[in-house]
Write an enzyme that holds these catalytic residues in place. Structure first.
Site, PDB file in Angstrom:
ATOM      1  N   ARG A   1     -16.291  75.972  12.781  1.00  0.00           N
ATOM      2  CA  ARG A   1     -16.866  76.018  13.985  1.00  0.00           C
ATOM      3  C   ARG A   1     -16.372  74.794  14.596  1.00  0.00           C
ATOM      4  O   ARG A   1     -16.363  75.080  15.829  1.00  0.00           O
ATOM      5  CB  ARG A   1     -18.486  75.930  13.822  1.00  0.00           C
ATOM      6  CG  ARG A   1     -19.147  76.502  15.171  1.00  0.00           C
ATOM      7  CD  ARG A   1     -20.556  76.516  15.153  1.00  0.00           C
ATOM      8  NE  ARG A   1     -21.345  75.512  14.612  1.00  0.00           N
ATOM      9  CZ  ARG A   1     -22.773  75.510  14.580  1.00  0.00           C
ATOM     10  NH1 ARG A   1     -23.419  76.642  14.640  1.00  0.00           N
ATOM     11  NH2 ARG A   1     -23.371  74.453  14.099  1.00  0.00           N
TER      12      ARG A   1
ATOM     13  N   LYS B   1     -19.754  74.174  20.382  1.00  0.00           N
ATOM     14  CA  LYS B   1     -20.677  72.982  20.245  1.00  0.00           C
ATOM     15  C   LYS B   1     -20.027  71.774  20.761  1.00  0.00           C
ATOM     16  O   LYS B   1     -19.417  71.009  20.101  1.00  0.00           O
ATOM     17  CB  LYS B   1     -21.010  72.730  18.843  1.00  0.00           C
ATOM     18  CG  LYS B   1     -22.273  72.044  18.349  1.00  0.00           C
ATOM     19  CD  LYS B   1     -22.742  72.300  17.077  1.00  0.00           C
ATOM     20  CE  LYS B   1     -24.075  71.439  16.891  1.00  0.00           C
ATOM     21  NZ  LYS B   1     -25.245  72.060  17.652  1.00  0.00           N
TER      22      LYS B   1
ATOM     23  N   GLU C   1     -30.723  81.570  24.994  1.00  0.00           N
ATOM     24  CA  GLU C   1     -31.129  80.773  23.802  1.00  0.00           C
ATOM     25  C   GLU C   1     -32.003  79.708  24.053  1.00  0.00           C
ATOM     26  O   GLU C   1     -32.282  79.338  25.263  1.00  0.00           O
ATOM     27  CB  GLU C   1     -29.962  80.347  22.720  1.00  0.00           C
ATOM     28  CG  GLU C   1     -29.120  79.316  23.559  1.00  0.00           C
ATOM     29  CD  GLU C   1     -27.995  78.794  22.650  1.00  0.00           C
ATOM     30  OE1 GLU C   1     -28.103  79.248  21.194  1.00  0.00           O
ATOM     31  OE2 GLU C   1     -27.204  77.907  23.053  1.00  0.00           O
TER      32      GLU C   1
END
Length: 340
Positions: A81, A184, A220
């Site tokens: 990620r 992220k 989210e």
């Protein structure tokens, strides 16, 4: 042996540990891992991380089992990620093998800070990748730093594994479709700070965001993915602006292992009224069960967990995931990396 700390009453906050690990990208290549005891880094005043947001990070945890062994959960997924995050904002990706070596070394150098088994605490691991090369024009840096530090932590939400309530506010967006919501990077979290502060001032644990385009669908929570249980099915939002949570990915697999169907699809906000259970999930929180979702703009309230305690499926998934992390049950999927 472990440090003399009140492990059971740890908050989710920074505690200085002994060492951190650093690796620099210079002259077109990554260097060797370096060990540092300093909490500071020396940055050029024109570093791209300071001016143009070239920054990405990860969060993962190490756990000590009753057998005394230390386990890191899904290290490979965090490494992959971070590569996606780096590519998304044109940073030099950190090779998976260097990322994994840096994380393992950071844990090994701070073994006394790993909380004991059944303390309710864990060792949080924070890898950080930043652009350190100077640029005045908007352009990617030529130099980068991977930094990995660790800190012992308690629950992310002070409520722990108890029902909490969240707020919906239509005039705030965490990220936009085709933006950076799916990677992220720190900017996503900066964008969530104001709404999060307002939610907490009003007595909620966090904000549940709607999609930024139509304001019709669940996206989210600020620091975590959302999931619900509807007619025995695990459902979680599908959106281009949602970070693919490794915890959520794991819960989907565990649900399927338990014979529970899992769906990733758009979830209209009105569908919250049809849920029997719900929660926010992520590395820091694991699962935070949600009792009510209050839409502060429309005045509509949704009871998304029936009753006053976390629902049975949510509880089963939470206990199963935690048991794998601590080595109490078999790791059937190869998610655990031992620190040896």
């Amino acid at each position: 042996m472990s440090k003399s700390i009140d492990w059971k009453n740890l908050s989710f906050s920074y505690t200085k540990t002994d060492y951190n690990i650093r690796c620099y990208y210079r002259d077109g290549k990554w260097g060797e891992l370096e060990v540092s005891s300093s909490e500071n880094i020396d940055l050029h005043i024109a570093a791209t991380c300071l001016h143009y947001g070239q920054e990405a990070f990860e969060g993962l945890k190490a756990f000590k089992g009753k057998d005394g062994k230390i386990r890191i959960f899904r290290l490979d997924e965090n490494a992959k990620r971070m590569v996606r995050s780096a590519e998304g904002i044109m940073m030099q990706p950190i090779p998976v093998e260097i990322f994994e070596a840096a994380v393992i070394k950071a844990v090994k150098m701070n073994l006394e800070w790993v909380p004991p088994y059944e303390s309710g605490a864990s060792l949080y691991i924070r890898p950080l990748l930043i652009g350190t090369g100077p640029k005045v024009g908007v352009a990617p840096a030529d130099e980068y730093l991977l930094l990995v530090f660790v800190t012992p932590v308690g629950p992310y939400f002070k409520e722990g594994f108890r029902l909490t309530n969240v707020a919906v506010m239509h005039n705030f967006d965490r990220a936009a479709p085709n933006g950076t919501g799916h990677i992220k990077v720190g900017g996503n979290y900066a964008a969530s700070l104001k709404a999060g502060a307002i939610s907490k001032e009003k007595g909620y644990s966090t904000t549940l965001y709607l999609d930024s385009k139509e304001k019709k669908y669940i996206d989210e929570c600020g620091p975590a993915n959302f999931f619900g249980i509807k007619n025995g099915v695990y459902i979680t939002p599908e959106s281009k602006s949602i970070l693919p949570s490794i915890t959520n990915m794991s819960l989907i697999q565990l649900a399927q292992d338990l014979g529970i169907k899992a769906e990733r699809r758009p979830i209209p906000i009105e569908e919250l009224a049809e849920l029997s259970e719900a929660g926010a999930c992520g590395t820091a929180a694991v699962i935070t069960p949600i009792g009510w979702v209050d839409d502060l703009d429309t005045g509509t309230s949704y009871q998304v967990t029936r009753g006053d305690v976390p629902g049975p499926i949510t509880t089963n998934l939470y206990n199963t995931l935690r048991a794998i992390q601590y080595g109490d049950i078999e790791d059937k999927h190869g998610w655990i990396k031992f620190v040896e």
